[in-house]
Design a protein around this motif. Structure first.
Motif, PDB file in Angstrom:
ATOM      1  N   GLY A 128       0.821  -1.206   0.000  1.00 42.69           N
ATOM      2  CA  GLY A 128       0.000   0.000   0.000  1.00 42.69           C
ATOM      3  C   GLY A 128       0.851   1.251   0.000  1.00 42.69           C
ATOM      4  O   GLY A 128       2.006   1.233   0.420  1.00 42.69           O
ATOM      5  N   SER A 182      -8.087   9.561  -5.789  1.00 43.89           N
ATOM      6  CA  SER A 182      -8.113   9.411  -7.241  1.00 43.89           C
ATOM      7  C   SER A 182      -7.984  10.801  -7.881  1.00 43.89           C
ATOM      8  O   SER A 182      -8.501  11.773  -7.327  1.00 43.89           O
ATOM      9  CB  SER A 182      -9.424   8.753  -7.684  1.00 43.89           C
ATOM     10  N   LEU A 228      -5.084   3.135  -8.700  1.00 44.73           N
ATOM     11  CA  LEU A 228      -6.316   2.381  -8.942  1.00 44.73           C
ATOM     12  C   LEU A 228      -7.002   2.831 -10.225  1.00 44.73           C
ATOM     13  O   LEU A 228      -7.463   2.003 -11.018  1.00 44.73           O
ATOM     14  CB  LEU A 228      -7.269   2.530  -7.752  1.00 44.73           C
ATOM     15  N   SER A 229      -7.085   4.144 -10.432  1.00 44.19           N
ATOM     16  CA  SER A 229      -7.752   4.628 -11.653  1.00 44.19           C
ATOM     17  C   SER A 229      -6.946   4.261 -12.894  1.00 44.19           C
ATOM     18  O   SER A 229      -7.514   3.934 -13.942  1.00 44.19           O
ATOM     19  CB  SER A 229      -7.973   6.141 -11.569  1.00 44.19           C
ATOM     20  N   PRO A 244      -3.033   3.098  -3.395  1.00 45.30           N
ATOM     21  CA  PRO A 244      -4.027   3.069  -2.320  1.00 45.30           C
ATOM     22  C   PRO A 244      -3.376   2.634  -1.011  1.00 45.30           C
ATOM     23  O   PRO A 244      -2.405   1.860  -1.025  1.00 45.30           O
ATOM     24  CB  PRO A 244      -5.036   2.028  -2.811  1.00 45.30           C
ATOM     25  N   GLY A 252      -4.386   0.565   1.209  1.00 47.26           N
ATOM     26  CA  GLY A 252      -4.589  -0.844   1.532  1.00 47.26           C
ATOM     27  C   GLY A 252      -3.796  -1.782   0.653  1.00 47.26           C
ATOM     28  O   GLY A 252      -3.719  -1.603  -0.572  1.00 47.26           O
ATOM     29  N   HIS A 272      -4.466  -4.917  -0.119  1.00 50.08           N
ATOM     30  CA  HIS A 272      -5.290  -5.727  -1.018  1.00 50.08           C
ATOM     31  C   HIS A 272      -5.549  -4.976  -2.320  1.00 50.08           C
ATOM     32  O   HIS A 272      -5.406  -5.540  -3.419  1.00 50.08           O
ATOM     33  CB  HIS A 272      -6.613  -6.083  -0.342  1.00 50.08           C
ATOM     34  N   GLN A 273      -5.918  -3.684  -2.201  1.00 51.06           N
ATOM     35  CA  GLN A 273      -6.172  -2.888  -3.406  1.00 51.06           C
ATOM     36  C   GLN A 273      -4.888  -2.656  -4.196  1.00 51.06           C
ATOM     37  O   GLN A 273      -4.899  -2.677  -5.434  1.00 51.06           O
ATOM     38  CB  GLN A 273      -6.795  -1.548  -3.016  1.00 51.06           C
ATOM     39  N   ALA A 274      -3.790  -2.432  -3.482  1.00 53.38           N
ATOM     40  CA  ALA A 274      -2.514  -2.197  -4.170  1.00 53.38           C
ATOM     41  C   ALA A 274      -2.105  -3.411  -4.983  1.00 53.38           C
ATOM     42  O   ALA A 274      -1.675  -3.286  -6.142  1.00 53.38           O
ATOM     43  CB  ALA A 274      -1.435  -1.843  -3.152  1.00 53.38           C
ATOM     44  N   ARG A 275      -2.223  -4.594  -4.406  1.00 49.68           N
ATOM     45  CA  ARG A 275      -1.856  -5.806  -5.136  1.00 49.68           C
ATOM     46  C   ARG A 275      -2.770  -6.044  -6.333  1.00 49.68           C
ATOM     47  O   ARG A 275      -2.323  -6.503  -7.392  1.00 49.68           O
ATOM     48  CB  ARG A 275      -1.879  -7.012  -4.204  1.00 49.68           C
ATOM     49  N   ALA A 276      -4.044  -5.733  -6.184  1.00 46.92           N
ATOM     50  CA  ALA A 276      -4.977  -5.891  -7.304  1.00 46.92           C
ATOM     51  C   ALA A 276      -4.595  -4.967  -8.454  1.00 46.92           C
ATOM     52  O   ALA A 276      -4.606  -5.363  -9.624  1.00 46.92           O
ATOM     53  CB  ALA A 276      -6.404  -5.614  -6.839  1.00 46.92           C
ATOM     54  N   ALA A 277      -4.241  -3.727  -8.131  1.00 46.29           N
ATOM     55  CA  ALA A 277      -3.828  -2.778  -9.172  1.00 46.29           C
ATOM     56  C   ALA A 277      -2.530  -3.229  -9.830  1.00 46.29           C
ATOM     57  O   ALA A 277      -2.380  -3.155 -11.059  1.00 46.29           O
ATOM     58  CB  ALA A 277      -3.676  -1.388  -8.576  1.00 46.29           C
TER      59      ALA A 277
END
Length: 287
Positions: free
Chosen positions: A40, A52, A56-57, A88, A90, A92-97
């Motif tokens: 993160g 944003s 993420l975007s 981000p 977090g 989880h969100q960072a890894r997803a991006a």
């Protein structure tokens, strides 16, 4: 040019140095810092930024084939002018991006290959299996930043050669207090490109905690300027007036007279067959 910055243990100031390096880079180059830390990002909280646009975007846009210039639609500008793509908070969100933005077709790589562009990828701590290792494989240079206390060096010793084989060029940069630079170079058998001094006043500019009215550049800016010039091959800029600082030398490298006369930074290095080797003459940076 894509420059990845990472550590293998603790928090030796990877994000702070990435920002200082971008601020010191030659001004004719378009620069951006991208938070690629799978744990993160920090910039949103440090500087009170909007969530944003950011990583993420950009990842959402990159799910379809896009022109690499789309990257510039997802930047924000920090006080002082450095452009960033904030991750981000977090993990989880960072890894997803990162699962989208570290693929071979990533617009990040396309943008970094553009002429007169320098991208600084803050990869955070590189635990084994980190998704940020994909960024390192595409990077022109890896700046591996480490503290110099015994526990930090023990982790560094177990990972440095593997990471060096992953990167096209691996450069070791030490940070803060602890064992002397020449001791680290001798024990690890690795030359040290530079050492970032303990400089909380100057670091405050890049952590969102600058003391009001205090603009001293300090050793952090001075070393960032020297490293920027060594990597870019062009005259770099200091974001604010310098002050005395000392960068210790690796064995066999002549020391400069004083920091007031100039800072010595070893040249970029490349790791071959488990050992780091110099690839260019050293540079003196003089105020």
């Amino acid at each position: 040019m894509l420059i990845a910055l990472a550590s293998v243990k603790g928090s030796p100031g990877v994000t702070t140095f990435a920002l200082a390096l971008a601020a010191s880079w030659p001004t004719e180059v378009r620069r951006v810092v991208v938070e690629c830390d799978p744990a993160g990002g920090d910039l949103v909280q440090r500087f009170g930024m909007a969530a944003s646009p950011g990583l993420l975007s950009l990842a959402a846009a990159a799910r379809q084939p896009v022109d690499p210039d789309v990257v510039w639609s997802h930047v924000q500008r920090l006080p002082g002018g450095v452009q960033v793509i904030a991750g981000p908070p977090g993990g989880h969100q960072a890894r997803a991006a990162l699962s989208t933005l570290t693929s071979a077709a990533s617009p990040l790589y396309g943008t970094a290959r553009r002429p007169a562009v320098a991208m600084f990828a803050d990869c955070g701590r590189l635990d084994p299996g980190s998704p940020a290792e994909a960024v390192i494989r595409h990077a022109d240079v890896l700046l591996l930043i480490s503290g110099t206390y015994s526990d930090e060096l023990a982790h560094l010793a177990t990972r440095v050669h593997d990471l060096g084989r992953t990167a096209a060029r691996a450069c070791l940069v030490l940070a803060g207090r602890g064992h002397a630079t020449h001791e680290v170079a001798r024990e690890l058998g690795i030359p040290v490109m530079a050492r970032i001094p303990h400089d909380p006043t100057a670091a405050g500019r890049y952590t969102g905690r600058a003391a009001p009215g205090r603009r001293r550049a300090g050793g952090l800016a001075r070393v960032a300027t020297a490293v920027a010039e060594a990597l870019s091959g062009e005259p770099a800029r200091e974001p604010s007036p310098p002050s005395p600082s000392v960068v210790q030398q690796a064995p066999g490298v002549p020391a400069q007279p004083t920091a007031a006369s100039g800072v010595r930074v070893l040249p970029p290095t490349a790791l071959h067959n488990g050992h780091l080797h110099s690839t260019a003459p050293g540079k003196d940076v003089r105020p």
